[in-house]
Design a protein around this motif. Sequence first.
Motif, PDB file in Angstrom:
ATOM      1  N   GLY A  52       0.775  -1.227   0.000  1.00 10.87           N
ATOM      2  CA  GLY A  52       0.000   0.000   0.000  1.00 10.87           C
ATOM      3  C   GLY A  52       0.808   1.279   0.000  1.00 10.87           C
ATOM      4  O   GLY A  52       0.308   2.329   0.384  1.00 10.87           O
ATOM      5  N   CYS A  53       2.058   1.195  -0.459  1.00 12.03           N
ATOM      6  CA  CYS A  53       2.880   2.410  -0.599  1.00 12.03           C
ATOM      7  C   CYS A  53       2.517   3.031  -1.957  1.00 12.03           C
ATOM      8  O   CYS A  53       3.114   2.705  -2.988  1.00 12.03           O
ATOM      9  CB  CYS A  53       4.363   2.068  -0.518  1.00 12.03           C
ATOM     10  SG  CYS A  53       4.886   1.452   1.096  1.00 12.03           S
ATOM     11  N   LEU A  54       1.559   3.916  -1.942  1.00 19.06           N
ATOM     12  CA  LEU A  54       0.873   4.324  -3.161  1.00 19.06           C
ATOM     13  C   LEU A  54       1.723   5.135  -4.127  1.00 19.06           C
ATOM     14  O   LEU A  54       1.353   5.280  -5.298  1.00 19.06           O
ATOM     15  CB  LEU A  54      -0.389   5.108  -2.811  1.00 19.06           C
ATOM     16  CG  LEU A  54      -1.447   4.334  -2.006  1.00 19.06           C
ATOM     17  CD1 LEU A  54      -2.667   5.196  -1.776  1.00 19.06           C
ATOM     18  CD2 LEU A  54      -1.830   3.036  -2.716  1.00 19.06           C
ATOM     19  N   ASN A  55       2.858   5.671  -3.674  1.00 13.48           N
ATOM     20  CA  ASN A  55       3.715   6.464  -4.556  1.00 13.48           C
ATOM     21  C   ASN A  55       5.054   5.791  -4.864  1.00 13.48           C
ATOM     22  O   ASN A  55       5.913   6.396  -5.500  1.00 13.48           O
ATOM     23  CB  ASN A  55       3.945   7.852  -3.966  1.00 13.48           C
ATOM     24  CG  ASN A  55       2.679   8.692  -3.976  1.00 13.48           C
ATOM     25  OD1 ASN A  55       2.063   8.870  -5.012  1.00 13.48           O
ATOM     26  ND2 ASN A  55       2.274   9.178  -2.817  1.00 13.48           N
ATOM     27  N   LEU A  56       5.202   4.550  -4.411  1.00 10.51           N
ATOM     28  CA  LEU A  56       6.440   3.817  -4.685  1.00 10.51           C
ATOM     29  C   LEU A  56       6.530   3.500  -6.171  1.00 10.51           C
ATOM     30  O   LEU A  56       5.631   2.873  -6.747  1.00 10.51           O
ATOM     31  CB  LEU A  56       6.478   2.525  -3.864  1.00 10.51           C
ATOM     32  CG  LEU A  56       7.730   1.660  -4.029  1.00 10.51           C
ATOM     33  CD1 LEU A  56       8.983   2.402  -3.575  1.00 10.51           C
ATOM     34  CD2 LEU A  56       7.571   0.348  -3.261  1.00 10.51           C
ATOM     35  N   PHE A  73       4.589  -6.248  -1.632  1.00  9.62           N
ATOM     36  CA  PHE A  73       4.451  -5.008  -2.407  1.00  9.62           C
ATOM     37  C   PHE A  73       3.032  -4.860  -2.972  1.00  9.62           C
ATOM     38  O   PHE A  73       2.813  -4.106  -3.925  1.00  9.62           O
ATOM     39  CB  PHE A  73       5.476  -4.977  -3.545  1.00  9.62           C
ATOM     40  CG  PHE A  73       6.904  -4.963  -3.074  1.00  9.62           C
ATOM     41  CD1 PHE A  73       7.519  -3.771  -2.721  1.00  9.62           C
ATOM     42  CD2 PHE A  73       7.627  -6.141  -2.960  1.00  9.62           C
ATOM     43  CE1 PHE A  73       8.837  -3.748  -2.286  1.00  9.62           C
ATOM     44  CE2 PHE A  73       8.948  -6.139  -2.516  1.00  9.62           C
ATOM     45  CZ  PHE A  73       9.550  -4.935  -2.173  1.00  9.62           C
ATOM     46  N   SER A  74       2.100  -5.556  -2.382  1.00  8.42           N
ATOM     47  CA  SER A  74       0.723  -5.528  -2.870  1.00  8.42           C
ATOM     48  C   SER A  74       0.120  -4.122  -2.775  1.00  8.42           C
ATOM     49  O   SER A  74       0.307  -3.422  -1.780  1.00  8.42           O
ATOM     50  CB  SER A  74      -0.134  -6.499  -2.054  1.00  8.42           C
ATOM     51  OG  SER A  74      -1.476  -6.458  -2.475  1.00  8.42           O
ATOM     52  N   GLY A  75      -0.583  -3.730  -3.818  1.00  7.68           N
ATOM     53  CA  GLY A  75      -1.268  -2.450  -3.796  1.00  7.68           C
ATOM     54  C   GLY A  75      -0.384  -1.247  -4.012  1.00  7.68           C
ATOM     55  O   GLY A  75      -0.825  -0.107  -3.792  1.00  7.68           O
ATOM     56  N   ASP A  76       0.854  -1.471  -4.463  1.00  9.66           N
ATOM     57  CA  ASP A  76       1.743  -0.346  -4.776  1.00  9.66           C
ATOM     58  C   ASP A  76       1.418   0.109  -6.203  1.00  9.66           C
ATOM     59  O   ASP A  76       2.070  -0.264  -7.174  1.00  9.66           O
ATOM     60  CB  ASP A  76       3.202  -0.772  -4.639  1.00  9.66           C
ATOM     61  CG  ASP A  76       3.585  -1.085  -3.203  1.00  9.66           C
ATOM     62  OD1 ASP A  76       2.770  -0.813  -2.296  1.00  9.66           O
ATOM     63  OD2 ASP A  76       4.687  -1.621  -2.980  1.00  9.66           O
ATOM     64  N   GLN A  77       0.416   0.926  -6.315  1.00  9.77           N
ATOM     65  CA  GLN A  77      -0.225   1.209  -7.591  1.00  9.77           C
ATOM     66  C   GLN A  77       0.640   1.968  -8.585  1.00  9.77           C
ATOM     67  O   GLN A  77       0.385   1.936  -9.792  1.00  9.77           O
ATOM     68  CB  GLN A  77      -1.525   1.978  -7.337  1.00  9.77           C
ATOM     69  CG  GLN A  77      -2.517   1.199  -6.492  1.00  9.77           C
ATOM     70  CD  GLN A  77      -3.778   1.975  -6.189  1.00  9.77           C
ATOM     71  OE1 GLN A  77      -4.018   3.046  -6.747  1.00  9.77           O
ATOM     72  NE2 GLN A  77      -4.597   1.459  -5.294  1.00  9.77           N
ATOM     73  N   LEU A 104       3.189  -1.868 -13.250  1.00 17.01           N
ATOM     74  CA  LEU A 104       4.321  -2.767 -13.462  1.00 17.01           C
ATOM     75  C   LEU A 104       4.198  -3.405 -14.846  1.00 17.01           C
ATOM     76  O   LEU A 104       3.195  -4.039 -15.162  1.00 17.01           O
ATOM     77  CB  LEU A 104       4.332  -3.843 -12.378  1.00 17.01           C
ATOM     78  CG  LEU A 104       5.544  -4.766 -12.320  1.00 17.01           C
ATOM     79  CD1 LEU A 104       6.812  -3.973 -12.024  1.00 17.01           C
ATOM     80  CD2 LEU A 104       5.331  -5.851 -11.264  1.00 17.01           C
ATOM     81  N   SER A 105       5.222  -3.240 -15.679  1.00 13.25           N
ATOM     82  CA  SER A 105       5.134  -3.724 -17.060  1.00 13.25           C
ATOM     83  C   SER A 105       6.075  -4.881 -17.362  1.00 13.25           C
ATOM     84  O   SER A 105       5.871  -5.606 -18.337  1.00 13.25           O
ATOM     85  CB  SER A 105       5.410  -2.581 -18.044  1.00 13.25           C
ATOM     86  OG  SER A 105       6.720  -2.064 -17.859  1.00 13.25           O
ATOM     87  N   SER A 106       7.113  -5.066 -16.552  1.00 12.09           N
ATOM     88  CA  SER A 106       8.090  -6.117 -16.817  1.00 12.09           C
ATOM     89  C   SER A 106       8.589  -6.714 -15.511  1.00 12.09           C
ATOM     90  O   SER A 106       8.730  -5.988 -14.515  1.00 12.09           O
ATOM     91  CB  SER A 106       9.268  -5.554 -17.627  1.00 12.09           C
ATOM     92  OG  SER A 106      10.207  -6.560 -17.935  1.00 12.09           O
ATOM     93  N   ASN A 125      -2.386  -5.096 -14.754  1.00 12.78           N
ATOM     94  CA  ASN A 125      -2.940  -5.011 -16.106  1.00 12.78           C
ATOM     95  C   ASN A 125      -1.935  -4.628 -17.181  1.00 12.78           C
ATOM     96  O   ASN A 125      -2.151  -4.915 -18.360  1.00 12.78           O
ATOM     97  CB  ASN A 125      -4.103  -4.014 -16.121  1.00 12.78           C
ATOM     98  CG  ASN A 125      -5.261  -4.463 -15.259  1.00 12.78           C
ATOM     99  OD1 ASN A 125      -5.492  -5.656 -15.099  1.00 12.78           O
ATOM    100  ND2 ASN A 125      -5.984  -3.514 -14.690  1.00 12.78           N
ATOM    101  N   LEU A 126      -0.843  -3.960 -16.796  1.00 11.45           N
ATOM    102  CA  LEU A 126       0.157  -3.535 -17.781  1.00 11.45           C
ATOM    103  C   LEU A 126       1.344  -4.491 -17.874  1.00 11.45           C
ATOM    104  O   LEU A 126       2.273  -4.250 -18.654  1.00 11.45           O
ATOM    105  CB  LEU A 126       0.661  -2.128 -17.450  1.00 11.45           C
ATOM    106  CG  LEU A 126      -0.369  -1.002 -17.536  1.00 11.45           C
ATOM    107  CD1 LEU A 126       0.303   0.348 -17.265  1.00 11.45           C
ATOM    108  CD2 LEU A 126      -1.071  -0.977 -18.890  1.00 11.45           C
TER     109      LEU A 126
END
Length: 226
Positions: A52-56, A73-77, A104-106, A125-126
């Motif tokens: 939940g570190c939303l700006n990481l 690292f769940s919810g690190d949007q 997260l793409s890779s 999704n990415l």
Amino acid sequence: MFVKDTLVTEIKANDLEGLTSIKKYALPCCNSIENIELPNTITNIGKGAFTGCLNLKSVTIPDNVTVIDDFAFSGDQELETVNISENSKLEIIGVDAFSLCYKLSSFLIPDSVTSIGSNAFIYDNLLENVIIGENSKLTTIGRSAFYSCKALTSIIIPQNVTLIYDSAFVLSGLKKATFKNPNGWYTSYEIDATSGVTISSENLSNQFTAAQYLTSNYYDRYWFKS
């Protein structure tokens, strides 16, 4: 997070030098942190350590880490980059370890990884590039591990994989699945099954058919390799 009245946006390796583990829920929901670089002394990242570190945006996982625990690292949007080297000793990617990381793409799965936990990358999704090497020791892919990874169009199933849980690739964008060992696979609704519906090596040797089986025909069953 404030240290001596100063807002901290970055954790550097020398800030944590000497630590051997990141305790569970060490810094949950710490929204000021944008970058994390862990020292090589760290061997374990605990449950929910940075959830939940939303700006990481970026994290560097040192080579000596063997376990990234559940929900680490769940919810690190905003998380875009996870730096893991090919020399990593990582063995376990826990349940929901990187779930809900929408940017997260890779992701590099080091050869040393043996297990990807349930929901490990769910709703990423990415995520379009999952890198798995020729010498992978991976044996288990958990339930819904790549669920709804809509950008993921191809995957390699390494030769040592013997168990794929149900729904591992459901609602993903998977179009091609390369089974490095297409022989001896069968599916069942029971986790303790010793036999089931056989999937021919001919069908699994076809990347497109294999992907269709994982996402549609046999998505709701356990996959076993004898």
